[in-house]
Enzyme design. Sequence first.
Site, PDB file in Angstrom:
ATOM      1  N   TYR A 188       0.843  -1.201   0.000  1.00 40.57           N
ATOM      2  CA  TYR A 188       0.000   0.000   0.000  1.00 40.57           C
ATOM      3  C   TYR A 188       0.887   1.263   0.000  1.00 40.57           C
ATOM      4  CZ  TYR A 188      -3.401   3.444   1.638  1.00 40.57           C
ATOM      5  OH  TYR A 188      -4.183   4.557   1.762  1.00 40.57           O
ATOM      6  N   THR A 190       1.553   3.769   1.781  1.00 37.06           N
ATOM      7  CA  THR A 190       2.349   4.238   2.917  1.00 37.06           C
ATOM      8  C   THR A 190       3.358   3.201   3.415  1.00 37.06           C
ATOM      9  OG1 THR A 190       0.703   3.387   4.457  1.00 37.06           O
ATOM     10  CG2 THR A 190       0.472   5.706   3.789  1.00 37.06           C
ATOM     11  N   LYS A 191       3.331   1.981   2.886  1.00 35.33           N
ATOM     12  CA  LYS A 191       4.133   0.909   3.461  1.00 35.33           C
ATOM     13  C   LYS A 191       5.618   1.011   3.060  1.00 35.33           C
ATOM     14  CE  LYS A 191       0.621  -0.575   5.750  1.00 35.33           C
ATOM     15  NZ  LYS A 191      -0.613  -1.004   5.223  1.00 35.33           N
ATOM     16  N   ASN A 192       6.473   0.230   3.719  1.00 40.09           N
ATOM     17  CA  ASN A 192       7.926   0.359   3.527  1.00 40.09           C
ATOM     18  C   ASN A 192       8.352   0.135   2.080  1.00 40.09           C
ATOM     19  OD1 ASN A 192       7.668   0.462   6.302  1.00 40.09           O
ATOM     20  ND2 ASN A 192       9.578  -0.649   6.681  1.00 40.09           N
TER      21      ASN A 192
END
Length: 400
Positions: A188, A190-192
């Site tokens: 997604y 915002t993920k790393n």
Amino acid sequence: MGDSFLPLALPVFDEQELEEIKEVLASGWITTGPKARQLEQEIAAFVGAKHAVAVSSCTAAMHLALEAVGVREGDEVIVPTMTFAATGNVVVHLGARPVLVDVLPDTLTVDPDAIARLGPGPRTRAIIPVHYAGHACEMAALLDLAKRRGLHVIEDAAHALPAAHDGRRIGAPLPAGLAASAVCFSFYATKNLTTGEGGMICTEDDALAERVRVMSLHGISKDAWKRYAADGSWYYEVLSPGFKYNLPDLLAAVGLAQLRKLPAFQERRRAIVRRYSAAFAPLDMLECPVERAGVDHAWHLYVLRLRTDRLKISREQFVSELRARGIGTSVHFIPLHVHPFYRDTYGYKPEDLPVAWDAYRRMASLPLYPGMTDADVDRVVDAVTEIALRNRVPQGIRVG
Ligand SMILES: *Cc1c(COP(=O)(O)O)cnc(C)c1O
């Protein structure tokens, strides 16, 4: 203040993502195909998994994994309350009941003793451990419990690429003797590692991998996408009414470029976290996130907790003071059991899961992403420090 707004999270892209996308567009094949297959192979190699199946989200990954291990109407699945809506919702989608449990006070990962106390019932099929903020769960205790009760372990690793525990990377093979299990990652925004939207299911289990692959694309027989390729055939068979959960090559290509940069991203995340914790640890009205011995934290989130008994302001006021200074924050998470659906359907009261309820009211996630400059980090440190010191309850007249 004249400063631009500093968001909680921001993806980091450069020419590499553009080159990958250009290649896909030029090829004329933009949906699931060779780039998705390559991302599966590279993620499998990176975490050390036998199988990796690319899907459209971590939510889809968990839905498919639970379906594949046979979670059905009337079953129960153990879910920590301190998580995102998706972790509970997918259980409900299968007609099963999410049995919500409390978390450990330091890491906010699921409390194995709370599960043991609950005494999983005859319809309990699986546990979904959430590697909260990127901190691995107490896997030894959970796996021991799962083994004894024959439970499937479907890990919500949305925050945990890459995280490790006792030298084992999340996604690598679990000890033998466990029922078919899977690890679900999120790509997604915002993920790393991000592809905008996307996810991956990693597993050692051949049958589980085959089932999720088929069910991720309409329940159509293996490698159905090949039917459009030169060596493909027009013939296909629907084996089961599956879902539309495939990851397009246009997005998988972004993931390939991101994966090459992931080690550098993680190095930067760790450096920011060190700076935050060095600044906040001396302030007794703040609680810094912990990294237990033996854990290699993915640092997806930096979740600060306020000692509200030592402060004159609430979490809400703290968050709005930061917003007034142009600093974005968020709350991870509003516990599932206090959301209207879960509260009303299953009859939870906030105090039923007291650790999560208490943590929720005192927490705020600070900006954390590899593109933050040292000046950005200093800006957050200065703002948090100033707000905390200005609102400290004077010694001797503490309330609460
Ligand atoms: C982001 C997130 C998810 C959902 O991931 P998607 O890829 O957006 O479906 C699931 N669980 C947790 C804990 C998350 O933070």
